[in-house]
Write a protein that holds these residues in place. Structure first.
Motif, PDB file in Angstrom:
ATOM      1  N   LEU A  61       0.831  -1.201   0.000  1.00 32.06           N
ATOM      2  CA  LEU A  61       0.000   0.000   0.000  1.00 32.06           C
ATOM      3  C   LEU A  61       0.868   1.255   0.000  1.00 32.06           C
ATOM      4  O   LEU A  61       1.968   1.271   0.548  1.00 32.06           O
ATOM      5  N   GLN A  65      -4.092   5.385  -0.309  1.00 26.22           N
ATOM      6  CA  GLN A  65      -4.945   4.220  -0.554  1.00 26.22           C
ATOM      7  C   GLN A  65      -5.839   3.947   0.645  1.00 26.22           C
ATOM      8  O   GLN A  65      -5.608   4.444   1.750  1.00 26.22           O
ATOM      9  N   ASP A 125      -8.750  -0.626  -1.440  1.00 27.12           N
ATOM     10  CA  ASP A 125      -7.524  -1.119  -2.055  1.00 27.12           C
ATOM     11  C   ASP A 125      -7.052  -2.397  -1.373  1.00 27.12           C
ATOM     12  O   ASP A 125      -6.421  -3.249  -2.006  1.00 27.12           O
ATOM     13  N   CYS A 142     -13.328  -5.265  -1.436  1.00 30.80           N
ATOM     14  CA  CYS A 142     -12.215  -4.771  -2.254  1.00 30.80           C
ATOM     15  C   CYS A 142     -12.673  -4.392  -3.654  1.00 30.80           C
ATOM     16  O   CYS A 142     -13.566  -4.998  -4.218  1.00 30.80           O
ATOM     17  N   GLY A 146      -7.887  -5.193  -5.884  1.00 32.47           N
ATOM     18  CA  GLY A 146      -7.557  -5.050  -4.467  1.00 32.47           C
ATOM     19  C   GLY A 146      -6.981  -6.343  -3.915  1.00 32.47           C
ATOM     20  O   GLY A 146      -6.946  -7.373  -4.595  1.00 32.47           O
TER      21      GLY A 146
END
Length: 168
Positions: A61, A65, A125, A142, A146
Motif C-alpha cells: 500500500l 490508498q 484497495d 475490495c 484489491g
C-alpha cells in the motif's frame, strides 16, 4: 551490555524462541524497556511487525490508498491502525460498540460496528483480515485489483468449492 534484559525476534526458521536463554545475532536483539514486562516486550513488537509486513510488504500500500482493518481494537489491529496512518492510508476498521472511541483515538477514519451488522465500506484497495473468519466479506469489500491479506490461515479448496460461486 552483559546482564541487560533483552528480547529478540529470532531469524526466520530458527528454533529456540520459547527458551529462556538462546544465542542470537546482535542484529535481532533489542534491550527490553525497563517499564515493560517480558510478555509485553515479546508481544508488542511481533504484533507491530505483523501489521507492518501485511500493509507495507504484502499489500504494498502507498499513501492515499484505502484499507479496512478487521478487529481494530485487538492486539494486531490496534497497531495496524496506527501503522496504516503513518503510511498515509485512509483507514476503516471493525470493532464493537464499546471500542469505537478507542479505534477513533488510534486514527481510524471510519468505524464499522460489527455488533450492529453495519455494512463494510467498498471499493477498498486492501483488507487486512486479522480474524480469519471474514474472507467473503473482505473479498467483496475490495475493488477490482484489491488485495486481502489474512493472518488467520489460508482458505482451502473446500472453502472455495462451498462458498465462492465461481468455484461451485
Amino acid at each position: 551490555d552483559v546482564g541487560d534484559e533483552v528480547f529478540a525476534r529470532l531469524e526466520k526458521g530458527r528454533m529456540g524462541g520459547l527458551a529462556e536463554r538462546v544465542a542470537a545475532d546482535a542484529s535481532v536483539v533489542a534491550r527490553k524497556p525497563k517499564r515493560a514486562s517480558f510478555v509485553e516486550a515479546a508481544a508488542v513488537p511481533l504484533a507491530g511487525l505483523t501489521s507492518l509486513q501485511a500493509l507495507r510488504d504484502v499489500a504494498e500500500l502507498v499513501p492515499g490508498q484505502r484499507v479496512l482493518i478487521h478487529a481494530g481494537s485487538g492486539g494486531v489491529g490496534s497497531l495496524a491502525i496506527q501503522i496504516a496512518k503513518q503510511l498515509g492510508l485512509w483507514v476503516a476498521t471493525t470493532t464493537s460498540t464499546k471500542n469505537i472511541e478507542l479505534v477513533k483515538s488510534l486514527g481510524a477514519d471510519a468505524v464499522v460496528d460489527y455488533t450492529k451488522h453495519e455494512p463494510l465500506p467498498g471499493e477498498l484497495d486492501a483488507v487486512f483480515d486479522t480474524l480469519g473468519t471474514t474472507e467473503l466479506a473482505s473479498i467483496a469489500a475490495c475493488k477490482r485489483g484489491g488485495i486481502v491479506v489474512g493472518i488467520g490461515g489460508m482458505p482451502d479448496a473446500a472453502f472455495a468449492r462451498g462458498r465462492l460461486p465461481c468455484f461451485a
